[in-house]
Motif scaffolding. Structure first.
Motif, PDB file in Angstrom:
ATOM      1  N   ALA A   1       0.836  -1.209   0.000  1.00 12.27           N
ATOM      2  CA  ALA A   1       0.000   0.000   0.000  1.00 12.27           C
ATOM      3  C   ALA A   1       0.868   1.255   0.000  1.00 12.27           C
ATOM      4  CB  ALA A   1      -0.927  -0.009   1.214  1.00 12.27           C
ATOM      5  N   GLY A   2       1.944   1.243   0.787  1.00  7.02           N
ATOM      6  CA  GLY A   2       2.862   2.388   0.825  1.00  7.02           C
ATOM      7  C   GLY A   2       3.564   2.585  -0.503  1.00  7.02           C
ATOM      8  N   LEU A   3       3.904   1.488  -1.159  1.00  6.29           N
ATOM      9  CA  LEU A   3       4.583   1.568  -2.448  1.00  6.29           C
ATOM     10  C   LEU A   3       3.651   2.129  -3.523  1.00  6.29           C
ATOM     11  CD1 LEU A   3       7.377   0.877  -3.585  1.00  6.29           C
ATOM     12  CD2 LEU A   3       6.470  -1.356  -4.253  1.00  6.29           C
ATOM     13  N   VAL A   4       2.413   1.645  -3.539  1.00  2.00           N
ATOM     14  CA  VAL A   4       1.422   2.150  -4.501  1.00  2.00           C
ATOM     15  C   VAL A   4       1.168   3.642  -4.261  1.00  2.00           C
ATOM     16  CG1 VAL A   4      -0.988   2.024  -5.222  1.00  2.00           C
ATOM     17  CG2 VAL A   4       0.321  -0.086  -4.844  1.00  2.00           C
ATOM     18  N   MET A   5       1.016   4.009  -2.987  1.00  2.00           N
ATOM     19  CA  MET A   5       0.755   5.410  -2.655  1.00  2.00           C
ATOM     20  C   MET A   5       1.945   6.291  -3.037  1.00  2.00           C
ATOM     21  SD  MET A   5      -1.700   7.237  -1.485  1.00  2.00           S
ATOM     22  CE  MET A   5      -1.685   9.023  -1.502  1.00  2.00           C
ATOM     23  N   SER A   6       3.145   5.760  -2.955  1.00  2.00           N
ATOM     24  CA  SER A   6       4.329   6.543  -3.310  1.00  2.00           C
ATOM     25  C   SER A   6       4.347   6.866  -4.801  1.00  2.00           C
ATOM     26  CB  SER A   6       5.608   5.788  -2.918  1.00  2.00           C
ATOM     27  OG  SER A   6       5.846   4.681  -3.781  1.00  2.00           O
ATOM     28  N   ILE A   7       3.815   5.971  -5.617  1.00  2.00           N
ATOM     29  CA  ILE A   7       3.718   6.235  -7.057  1.00  2.00           C
ATOM     30  C   ILE A   7       2.746   7.391  -7.298  1.00  2.00           C
ATOM     31  CG2 ILE A   7       3.023   5.276  -9.287  1.00  2.00           C
ATOM     32  CD1 ILE A   7       3.889   2.516  -8.192  1.00  2.00           C
ATOM     33  N   ILE A   8       1.637   7.368  -6.574  1.00  3.24           N
ATOM     34  CA  ILE A   8       0.666   8.458  -6.660  1.00  3.24           C
ATOM     35  C   ILE A   8       1.313   9.771  -6.230  1.00  3.24           C
ATOM     36  CG2 ILE A   8      -1.516   9.359  -5.740  1.00  3.24           C
ATOM     37  CD1 ILE A   8      -2.402   6.413  -5.424  1.00  3.24           C
TER      38      ILE A   8
ATOM     39  N   TYR B   1       0.604   7.796   4.770  1.00  5.83           N
ATOM     40  CA  TYR B   1       0.705   7.278   6.134  1.00  5.83           C
ATOM     41  C   TYR B   1       0.874   5.761   6.165  1.00  5.83           C
ATOM     42  CZ  TYR B   1       0.414   8.014  11.142  1.00  5.83           C
ATOM     43  OH  TYR B   1       0.735   8.119  12.485  1.00  5.83           O
ATOM     44  N   PHE B   2       0.664   5.111   5.017  1.00  8.15           N
ATOM     45  CA  PHE B   2       0.932   3.671   4.943  1.00  8.15           C
ATOM     46  C   PHE B   2       2.387   3.375   5.310  1.00  8.15           C
ATOM     47  CE2 PHE B   2      -2.590   3.560   1.653  1.00  8.15           C
ATOM     48  CZ  PHE B   2      -3.474   2.863   2.458  1.00  8.15           C
ATOM     49  N   ARG B   3       3.298   4.210   4.816  1.00  6.48           N
ATOM     50  CA  ARG B   3       4.723   3.996   5.095  1.00  6.48           C
ATOM     51  C   ARG B   3       5.009   4.129   6.586  1.00  6.48           C
ATOM     52  NH1 ARG B   3       8.490   7.773   2.889  1.00  6.48           N
ATOM     53  NH2 ARG B   3       9.983   6.340   3.826  1.00  6.48           N
ATOM     54  N   THR B   4       4.367   5.093   7.215  1.00  8.51           N
ATOM     55  CA  THR B   4       4.572   5.290   8.655  1.00  8.51           C
ATOM     56  C   THR B   4       4.062   4.077   9.431  1.00  8.51           C
ATOM     57  OG1 THR B   4       4.226   7.657   8.290  1.00  8.51           O
ATOM     58  CG2 THR B   4       4.187   6.882  10.573  1.00  8.51           C
TER      59      THR B   4
ATOM     60  N   PHE C   1       3.714   1.042   8.296  1.00  9.02           N
ATOM     61  CA  PHE C   1       4.613  -0.078   8.015  1.00  9.02           C
ATOM     62  C   PHE C   1       5.854  -0.015   8.897  1.00  9.02           C
ATOM     63  CE2 PHE C   1       8.427  -1.523   5.711  1.00  9.02           C
ATOM     64  CZ  PHE C   1       8.145  -2.875   5.605  1.00  9.02           C
ATOM     65  N   SER C   2       6.449   1.171   9.008  1.00 14.51           N
ATOM     66  CA  SER C   2       7.653   1.341   9.834  1.00 14.51           C
ATOM     67  C   SER C   2       7.361   1.039  11.301  1.00 14.51           C
ATOM     68  CB  SER C   2       8.194   2.764   9.697  1.00 14.51           C
ATOM     69  OG  SER C   2       8.608   3.022   8.371  1.00 14.51           O
ATOM     70  N   ILE C   3       6.181   1.432  11.765  1.00 12.86           N
ATOM     71  CA  ILE C   3       5.769   1.134  13.139  1.00 12.86           C
ATOM     72  C   ILE C   3       5.712  -0.367  13.357  1.00 12.86           C
ATOM     73  CG2 ILE C   3       3.818   1.206  14.755  1.00 12.86           C
ATOM     74  CD1 ILE C   3       3.187   4.000  13.621  1.00 12.86           C
ATOM     75  N   CYS C   4       5.065  -1.075  12.441  1.00 10.97           N
ATOM     76  CA  CYS C   4       4.872  -2.518  12.615  1.00 10.97           C
ATOM     77  C   CYS C   4       6.177  -3.296  12.480  1.00 10.97           C
ATOM     78  CB  CYS C   4       3.828  -3.027  11.626  1.00 10.97           C
ATOM     79  SG  CYS C   4       2.164  -2.434  12.002  1.00 10.97           S
ATOM     80  N   VAL C   5       7.114  -2.778  11.691  1.00 11.61           N
ATOM     81  CA  VAL C   5       8.447  -3.404  11.636  1.00 11.61           C
ATOM     82  C   VAL C   5       9.120  -3.309  13.006  1.00 11.61           C
ATOM     83  CG1 VAL C   5      10.774  -3.226  10.683  1.00 11.61           C
ATOM     84  CG2 VAL C   5       8.785  -3.071   9.165  1.00 11.61           C
ATOM     85  N   LEU C   6       9.011  -2.136  13.637  1.00 12.99           N
ATOM     86  CA  LEU C   6       9.566  -1.973  14.981  1.00 12.99           C
ATOM     87  C   LEU C   6       8.863  -2.885  15.980  1.00 12.99           C
ATOM     88  CD1 LEU C   6      10.073   1.902  15.253  1.00 12.99           C
ATOM     89  CD2 LEU C   6      11.819   0.150  14.923  1.00 12.99           C
ATOM     90  N   LEU C   7       7.561  -3.061  15.829  1.00 15.69           N
ATOM     91  CA  LEU C   7       6.820  -3.945  16.723  1.00 15.69           C
ATOM     92  C   LEU C   7       7.253  -5.396  16.548  1.00 15.69           C
ATOM     93  CD1 LEU C   7       3.157  -2.549  16.607  1.00 15.69           C
ATOM     94  CD2 LEU C   7       5.073  -1.907  18.091  1.00 15.69           C
TER      95      LEU C   7
ATOM     96  N   ILE D   1      12.946   4.837   6.851  1.00 17.23           N
ATOM     97  CA  ILE D   1      12.254   5.889   7.598  1.00 17.23           C
ATOM     98  C   ILE D   1      12.553   7.279   7.051  1.00 17.23           C
ATOM     99  CG2 ILE D   1      12.103   4.556   9.738  1.00 17.23           C
ATOM    100  CD1 ILE D   1      14.588   6.093  10.732  1.00 17.23           C
ATOM    101  N   PHE D   2      13.103   7.360   5.850  1.00 16.07           N
ATOM    102  CA  PHE D   2      13.445   8.645   5.244  1.00 16.07           C
ATOM    103  C   PHE D   2      12.175   9.326   4.732  1.00 16.07           C
ATOM    104  CE2 PHE D   2      15.122  11.292   1.707  1.00 16.07           C
ATOM    105  CZ  PHE D   2      16.071  12.015   2.414  1.00 16.07           C
ATOM    106  N   CYS D   3      11.954  10.554   5.158  1.00 17.01           N
ATOM    107  CA  CYS D   3      10.804  11.362   4.719  1.00 17.01           C
ATOM    108  C   CYS D   3       9.468  10.679   4.990  1.00 17.01           C
ATOM    109  CB  CYS D   3      10.927  11.709   3.233  1.00 17.01           C
ATOM    110  SG  CYS D   3      12.232  12.917   2.883  1.00 17.01           S
ATOM    111  N   LEU D   4       9.332  10.061   6.152  1.00 17.72           N
ATOM    112  CA  LEU D   4       8.047   9.498   6.551  1.00 17.72           C
ATOM    113  C   LEU D   4       7.056  10.618   6.841  1.00 17.72           C
ATOM    114  CD1 LEU D   4       8.755   6.667   9.168  1.00 17.72           C
ATOM    115  CD2 LEU D   4       8.056   6.382   6.800  1.00 17.72           C
ATOM    116  N   GLU D   5       5.790  10.394   6.549  1.00 16.23           N
ATOM    117  CA  GLU D   5       4.769  11.348   6.973  1.00 16.23           C
ATOM    118  C   GLU D   5       4.664  11.277   8.497  1.00 16.23           C
ATOM    119  OE1 GLU D   5       0.053  12.530   6.382  1.00 16.23           O
ATOM    120  OE2 GLU D   5       0.864  10.750   5.377  1.00 16.23           O
ATOM    121  N   GLY D   6       4.890  12.385   9.149  1.00 21.13           N
ATOM    122  CA  GLY D   6       4.895  12.410  10.608  1.00 21.13           C
ATOM    123  C   GLY D   6       6.272  12.161  11.197  1.00 21.13           C
ATOM    124  N   GLY D   7       7.187  11.606  10.388  1.00 21.63           N
ATOM    125  CA  GLY D   7       8.540  11.352  10.859  1.00 21.63           C
ATOM    126  C   GLY D   7       8.631  10.168  11.803  1.00 21.63           C
ATOM    127  N   ILE D   8       9.832   9.920  12.267  1.00 20.89           N
ATOM    128  CA  ILE D   8      10.067   8.807  13.174  1.00 20.89           C
ATOM    129  C   ILE D   8       9.372   9.014  14.517  1.00 20.89           C
ATOM    130  CG2 ILE D   8      12.186   9.658  14.255  1.00 20.89           C
ATOM    131  CD1 ILE D   8      13.314   6.835  14.009  1.00 20.89           C
TER     132      ILE D   8
END
Length: 284
Positions: free
Chosen positions: A65-72, A82-85, A87-93, A149-156
């Motif tokens: 979803a984050g990859l598709v949204m990044s194309i948009i 926010y999909f990327r954010t 995803f990054s959260i769940c990787v940390l979890l 985590i580069f240029c995440l919406e909302g940041g780290i």
């Protein structure tokens, strides 16, 4: 309030926010309402990850979803993904769960994660200076492709919020205290001139490289642009209003409700595209 009701409520607050963001001359209170969206979506994603029967598939869904949204993003030049954010959260979890379960591969996984973040972000930074690659392609698509985590919406900062929700989701008192402290920290960092004053001290002492590096890290990784802090608490730096999401987090009753698994994955990109082009037409 059930899980799905909470998620639909977050969708509505996000819709209000994006109407205020993309449609010209809309009332500012729509953006205020939108401050509830990110914390509630983060809370819902933490719950979904915690209770899903297939964590790897859930991570894969967020990644795609984050990859598709990044194309948009590359086509219409917006920062929203926010999909990327999530995803990054769940990787940390997943790393946190590996530690809690005393997985003997935890150290290897943690080291691999840190190395990959440093390596892939370094590529992003190098490509920003490349003449043949646009900034949007690098900051949006490549970052999503790398899963960094580069240029995440909302940041780290908002990935830390996700970890906070994970650690406190079963203890309301800790959730209340933790979320209030988080909001206070965010308020101090973004609604005051503290960061600008500290960076200015370095410049005054003759250190130019260090504050420049810190400013860049704050903007592209941490999620706080030092050039944008300290503005009006009502008309500019109003993210502090996310404290209003707390009561809605507390009335979650632990029930799933009706299953609408893919509603967010569809609604998020579709409504952004529609609102973006409506706003573009009105603004002409």
């Amino acid at each position: 309030m059930s899980f799905i009701t909470l998620k639909i409520f977050a969708l509505l607050t996000m819709l209000a926010d994006h109407i205020g963001l993309f449609i010209p001359n809309t009332p500012i209170f729509l953006r205020w309402i939108g401050r509830l969206a990110a914390p509630i979506f983060t809370f819902c994603s933490v719950l979904a990850y915690s209770y899903t029967s297939n964590k790897k598939f859930y991570l894969l869904r967020l990644y795609i979803a984050g990859l598709v949204m990044s194309i948009i993003q590359c086509f219409i030049f917006i920062e929203n993904n926010y999909f990327r954010t999530l995803f990054s959260i769940c990787v940390l979890l997943s790393l946190l769960e590996s530690y809690k379960n005393k997985d003997r591969n935890f150290k290897k996984l943690l080291i691999a994660y840190i190395i990959w973040q440093v390596f892939s972000i370094s590529i992003n930074i190098l490509f920003l200076n490349a003449l043949f690659i646009s900034e949007e392609f690098d900051a949006y698509f490549l970052s999503a492709l790398f899963g960094n985590i580069f240029c995440l919406e909302g940041g780290i900062i908002f990935t830390f919020l996700g970890v906070l929700f994970y650690l406190t989701k079963d203890n309301r008192k800790l959730l209340i205290i933790g979320y209030i402290v988080f909001c206070m920290f965010y308020f101090i960092a973004t609604a005051t001139n503290l960061i600008s004053v500290v960076l200015g001290k370095f410049y005054h002492l003759g250190f130019t490289l260090l504050p420049d590096m810190l400013e860049y890290i704050l903007d592209t990784i941490i999620g706080i642009n030092p050039m944008d802090v300290g503005g009006s608490l009502i008309y500019k730096d109003f993210q502090w209003m996310m404290i209003a999401a707390l009561p809605f987090l507390l009335i979650y009753n632990g029930k799933q409700g009706k299953k609408l698994k893919y509603i967010f994955y569809i609604f998020y990109p579709v409504h952004i595209i529609i609102l973006f082009y409506i706003g573009s037409l009105i603004g002409k």
